[in-house]
Write a protein that holds these residues in place. Structure first.
Motif: not given
Length: 352
Positions: A168-179, A207-221
């Protein structure tokens, strides 16, 4: 540290680069997915099973991949291009993450680049010097989850939730600063797993302010991993994907159609991408094929080794074919290989 990667470099590879990629690629490239570590960062013995079945722990890689190795490799394989990276450590259970994160700080400060912090799954306290150390986000990893069920038994790989290895701490910190939150999604079903889809939608909404990036396009090989799942992801405005180890141009085409070139970030997964081979989709299952026999891949000692090139070139080839099929403009190609990553990193509070 010399890992011998350049032993793979032969005239045919540079011919491929010159004929297929030199004019296609922009002059500046940002690779969104690069692991750096040293062997001395391992804090426990690595089992033989892990050495045999985990590509990043392959005998050609396990001794480490330093920033000097990175520079040496890309200078030789991407001549005349300015190739930069977003760096993070090797988040496996054997790694001392404190030492690895400290090394990423050293690299980023010395080279004026940026990195992602590898957190323990139960991280409670964010380092006070987070931004000073040139971190712009986090790279959590499901393998590090220490979640336990109600009967105090460790959860199986198929029971692990994203919320088990992202605190939760990581998510909340990412949300606060848009990480940036670069996520390697769990469970064998990948993006065909309904629970993964629901958790991504929940995370993106809460957490709409977080830049969520899926590594490997969500492992979509495989094409089947993404062809239907993309429909559930289109509405997530803060969702991006990287292309690490995606060798299937049909996957890139689906991403272009469903998310658009503005949401795609070129990534390689170096140093694995410095090996020679290709990811293939056989009957909706993903397999590695490599130039020489490895325990985690399909291969044969009688194969013509000269017919193989680097995984990293195969990633770019898949993007190039998809870009041609979808008639992408030079501006859109520039976005995928440089501008999207540049804008994402530089939009973050404290990253200047």
């Amino acid at each position: 540290m010399d890992n011998g990667f350049l032993d793979y470099l032969i005239e045919n590879d540079l011919k491929i680069f010159g004929e297929q990629f030199e004019d296609f690629l922009p002059d500046k490239i940002i690779d969104f997915h690069i692991h750096l570590w040293k062997y001395e960062f391992f804090s426990r013995e690595i089992s033989q099973k892990r050495l045999n079945h985990n590509p990043v722990l392959d005998s050609d890689l396990v001794n480490g991949f330093t920033v000097e190795d990175f520079k040496n490799f890309v200078e030789k394989t991407f001549p005349q291009k300015k190739y930069e990276g977003l760096f993070f450590g090797l988040p496996v259970i054997e790694t001392d993450l404190n030492k690895n994160n400290e090394y990423i700080v050293e690299v980023c400060k010395k080279n004026r680049c940026y990195g992602l912090f590898n957190p323990e799954s139960n991280l409670k306290e964010i380092p006070q010097d987070f931004f000073k150390n040139r971190f712009v986000g986090f790279k959590p990893y499901p393998e590090l989850a220490n979640a336990r069920s109600s009967n105090n038994c460790r959860k199986s790989k198929e029971d692990i939730s994203m919320f088990d290895f992202i605190s939760d701490q990581v998510l909340e910190f990412c949300q606060e600063y848009g990480l940036i939150l670069l996520i390697h999604i769990p469970r064998a079903g990948r993006l065909r797993d309904r629970r993964n889809i629901e958790e991504l939608k929940e995370m993106g909404s809460r957490y709409s302010n977080i830049k969520i990036v899926l590594a490997h396009a969500g492992r979509s090989y495989c094409y089947s991993d993404i062809k239907d799942s993309i429909n559930y992801l289109k509405g997530l405005k803060n969702l991006y994907v990287d292309t690490a180890m995606i060798n299937n141009f049909s996957v890139i085409e689906v991403l272009l159609e469903g998310l658009g070139p503005e949401k795609i970030l070129y990534g390689s997964d170096l140093p694995v991408a410095a090996l020679k081979g290709k990811n293939v989709d056989i009957n909706d299952k993903h397999y590695f094929i490599t130039d020489k026999p490895r325990d985690w891949s399909l291969s044969s000692p009688v194969l013509n080794l000269d017919s193989f090139t680097f995984f990293i070139y195969e990633i770019i080839r898949s993007i190039r074919i998809a870009a041609m099929n979808k008639s992408l403009s030079r501006e859109q190609i520039h976005k995928i290989f440089y501008l999207n990553a540049h804008n994402l990193i530089n939009s973050i509070s404290g990253s200047a």
